[in-house]
Design a protein around this motif. Sequence first.
Motif, PDB file in Angstrom:
ATOM      1  N   ASN A  54      -8.495  23.911 -21.820  1.00 52.99           N
ATOM      2  CA  ASN A  54      -7.601  23.824 -22.982  1.00 52.99           C
ATOM      3  C   ASN A  54      -6.193  23.464 -22.496  1.00 52.99           C
ATOM      4  OD1 ASN A  54      -5.641  24.881 -25.037  1.00 52.99           O
ATOM      5  ND2 ASN A  54      -7.561  25.305 -26.109  1.00 52.99           N
ATOM      6  N   THR A  92      -8.534  25.427 -31.694  1.00 45.10           N
ATOM      7  CA  THR A  92      -9.181  26.371 -30.777  1.00 45.10           C
ATOM      8  C   THR A  92      -9.786  27.533 -31.559  1.00 45.10           C
ATOM      9  OG1 THR A  92      -7.519  25.825 -29.107  1.00 45.10           O
ATOM     10  CG2 THR A  92      -8.853  27.814 -28.732  1.00 45.10           C
ATOM     11  N   SER A  99     -13.421  19.166 -22.654  1.00 41.40           N
ATOM     12  CA  SER A  99     -14.178  20.273 -23.241  1.00 41.40           C
ATOM     13  C   SER A  99     -14.240  21.458 -22.287  1.00 41.40           C
ATOM     14  CB  SER A  99     -15.597  19.814 -23.589  1.00 41.40           C
ATOM     15  OG  SER A  99     -16.277  19.394 -22.410  1.00 41.40           O
ATOM     16  N   ARG A 120     -13.440  18.456 -34.207  1.00 39.24           N
ATOM     17  CA  ARG A 120     -13.019  17.078 -33.974  1.00 39.24           C
ATOM     18  C   ARG A 120     -12.785  16.358 -35.295  1.00 39.24           C
ATOM     19  NH1 ARG A 120     -16.770  15.697 -30.860  1.00 39.24           N
ATOM     20  NH2 ARG A 120     -18.182  14.721 -32.361  1.00 39.24           N
ATOM     21  N   ILE A 159     -13.925  27.998 -27.826  1.00 36.03           N
ATOM     22  CA  ILE A 159     -14.405  26.661 -28.166  1.00 36.03           C
ATOM     23  C   ILE A 159     -13.224  25.884 -28.717  1.00 36.03           C
ATOM     24  CG2 ILE A 159     -16.020  25.321 -29.540  1.00 36.03           C
ATOM     25  CD1 ILE A 159     -16.605  29.010 -29.180  1.00 36.03           C
ATOM     26  N   TYR A 187     -11.311  21.699 -29.434  1.00 37.06           N
ATOM     27  CA  TYR A 187     -11.262  20.249 -29.338  1.00 37.06           C
ATOM     28  C   TYR A 187      -9.820  19.891 -29.010  1.00 37.06           C
ATOM     29  CZ  TYR A 187     -11.015  15.331 -30.480  1.00 37.06           C
ATOM     30  OH  TYR A 187     -10.794  13.980 -30.409  1.00 37.06           O
ATOM     31  N   VAL A 231     -22.091  25.772 -30.168  1.00 37.18           N
ATOM     32  CA  VAL A 231     -20.873  25.209 -29.592  1.00 37.18           C
ATOM     33  C   VAL A 231     -20.741  23.735 -29.950  1.00 37.18           C
ATOM     34  CG1 VAL A 231     -19.748  24.586 -27.420  1.00 37.18           C
ATOM     35  CG2 VAL A 231     -20.718  26.881 -27.713  1.00 37.18           C
ATOM     36  N   ASN A 232     -21.822  22.971 -29.878  1.00 35.45           N
ATOM     37  CA  ASN A 232     -21.759  21.543 -30.217  1.00 35.45           C
ATOM     38  C   ASN A 232     -21.401  21.339 -31.686  1.00 35.45           C
ATOM     39  OD1 ASN A 232     -22.363  20.634 -27.644  1.00 35.45           O
ATOM     40  ND2 ASN A 232     -24.585  20.707 -27.995  1.00 35.45           N
ATOM     41  N   CYS A 291      -4.737  19.978 -31.074  1.00 32.92           N
ATOM     42  CA  CYS A 291      -5.831  20.807 -30.566  1.00 32.92           C
ATOM     43  C   CYS A 291      -6.218  21.819 -31.639  1.00 32.92           C
ATOM     44  CB  CYS A 291      -5.412  21.524 -29.280  1.00 32.92           C
ATOM     45  SG  CYS A 291      -6.736  22.505 -28.515  1.00 32.92           S
ATOM     46  N   ARG A 321     -17.660  22.121 -32.107  1.00 37.46           N
ATOM     47  CA  ARG A 321     -16.789  21.057 -31.588  1.00 37.46           C
ATOM     48  C   ARG A 321     -16.805  19.832 -32.488  1.00 37.46           C
ATOM     49  NH1 ARG A 321     -18.499  21.606 -25.229  1.00 37.46           N
ATOM     50  NH2 ARG A 321     -17.042  23.310 -24.699  1.00 37.46           N
ATOM     51  N   ARG A 322     -17.982  19.513 -33.035  1.00 36.74           N
ATOM     52  CA  ARG A 322     -18.058  18.383 -33.956  1.00 36.74           C
ATOM     53  C   ARG A 322     -17.196  18.633 -35.198  1.00 36.74           C
ATOM     54  NH1 ARG A 322     -23.048  18.703 -35.020  1.00 36.74           N
ATOM     55  NH2 ARG A 322     -23.705  17.726 -33.062  1.00 36.74           N
TER      56      ARG A 322
END
Length: 605
Positions: free
Chosen positions: A137, A116, A134, A103, A125, A127, A95-96, A114, A99-100
Amino acid sequence: MRIVTNSLQFRLISAFCLISILPLVFINLMSYYNTTGIVQENTDELAEVNLVQTDKSVRSTLAAYEDLLFQLYTGDDIVNDVDELNAGGNEALAVNQLRRTLRGIANIKDSIQCITIITESGDIIFYDKPTASSIKNSWLDTMNLTPEELYDKISNENSTQYITTRYASSFSAKPYYLFHLAHRIVDYNSIHRQLGVIIISIDERLLHEVCNQNSVDGDDTLPGNVNFIVDDEGRLVTFPVQRSIENTVLPIPESENGWRESYGELIEGSGLMDGDNFAIHSLRDDLLGWSFVNVSDQSVVFRQIEAQRNLMLLAVFLSVAFLIAVIILVTRHMTGSIKNIVAAMKKAGAGDLAVRVRRDRKMPSEMETITDQFNRMMGQMNKLVEEVKMVSARQKDAEITALEAQINPHFLYNTLDTINWMAINADQYEISSAIGALARILRYGIDKSNSIVTLREEMEWLQQYIFLQQTRLKNTFSCQIIVPPELLDCLIHKLIFQPFVENAILHGFEGVQQHHILIIEIQEKPKELLNITIHDNGKGIEAAKVEEIKQGILPDNKSKNHLGMKNAIDRLKMYYGEDAEFIIESQEGKGTTIVIRIPKTQGRE
């Protein structure tokens, strides 16, 4: 008094007042309506050009976002991380990392609000740029679909999908209206495996700025006009008044005029324009599934035209008053000019379109104008008559050509039928069979040559064609045609693989001293695709030439084998596009195998 009223001068002045004022007013009115029509036509043309340019600009703008979407749904990192989530692996790390990545992509363009991802296992998940949250949405809860329904809708398609604009949320007192680009995530190692979907949410103002770029830049070529976009369900994709996007769903009418009425009511209700004379034009983009609409307020333009008309009428009356004062000085020249023009008009009325009025330097300016307009009109009439004659001649030639095209095939069929009966009367039944087969082949090939037929009809024709080839080559080859009965009602384009069969017979068996075998087999493999295999045990094709064919290097020359194969492959691409597949394998001395795959289309039951 009686002497004055009977004088030529008085009569000319009186006649001039009666004759000139009314025609000039009439000409002015005609000019007004003509100018109005021209302005209307020019406005329509400008609006159509505006819509076409707007469509191109929107497509060009969206292409950049589609490229970003492509990078996302095909990226190995995203595929691996989503796969990790679906497998229940190291969820926090995946997940991290996602998201990175989201982003980084979202910050490439300001309009992306956004991104998704909805995985196959149901994880979401994202951004979210406006809220930087986080947890929640900003737009998913405002959709009329649940995440599961949205996932099913997107994952069942293999193309980019556009989701119409809706209100998402408000942040820092600013409402956000977003439209979305979505695609299922594709693992090219296993393209049919469902991993998840990815959705890019874009600020609606991007579309508004692109659609109304001239107004935004201060270079509006259509003053008092606005562009907006509507989807096929009547929802607004972009509109200058954002609150209308949230609350408006236009009723789907039965005709195009119904759409125009809905657009007019929408503009009036939004308060964008104060006028009551709207010109509405629309252009549908089938690729996007959107209709681009241009609405312009023509009230200002028509008020200016009316003011110009009144000014011209005033000028006419002032000119007449001035001409009355000086008519005595120009009586001789005017009467002479009138006589010349009248004489010329009489000749023109009698059919002499070559007549022209000679200009006299002493002629009054009004008469010069009439003379120039008359000469110009006669020139245009001459040109029009010549164009009509030319069009009539071309139409006659086309009718003769069409008649000849109808006569020649019937003559050919009747001649073949006569020869057939001559062969029967001479007990030459083999010749009769060959002639009958040839007639059926020609009739099948000529009649609607580009039409769609059932596989059954194509196979019946192919059997006649192979029979003729076997007769011509004295049965030096045998042929097997294998088609499952359940496929006979499938639809295909006529003569789509005949050139490959002909190439095998004429070139594959040439110079080979053995029994020749041709096998034509049609299967449904894989599902929903027709797999057409044409195999011969002929001399084969040299490896270099096979490689050129695979790479699409087919010389467009006069060689029949080259030209026939090139045309056949071009027809495949034209009819079926990327859905058609052409495969060739060959070894010298062993033969050639050609495989054609096209979509299966079921015909009549």
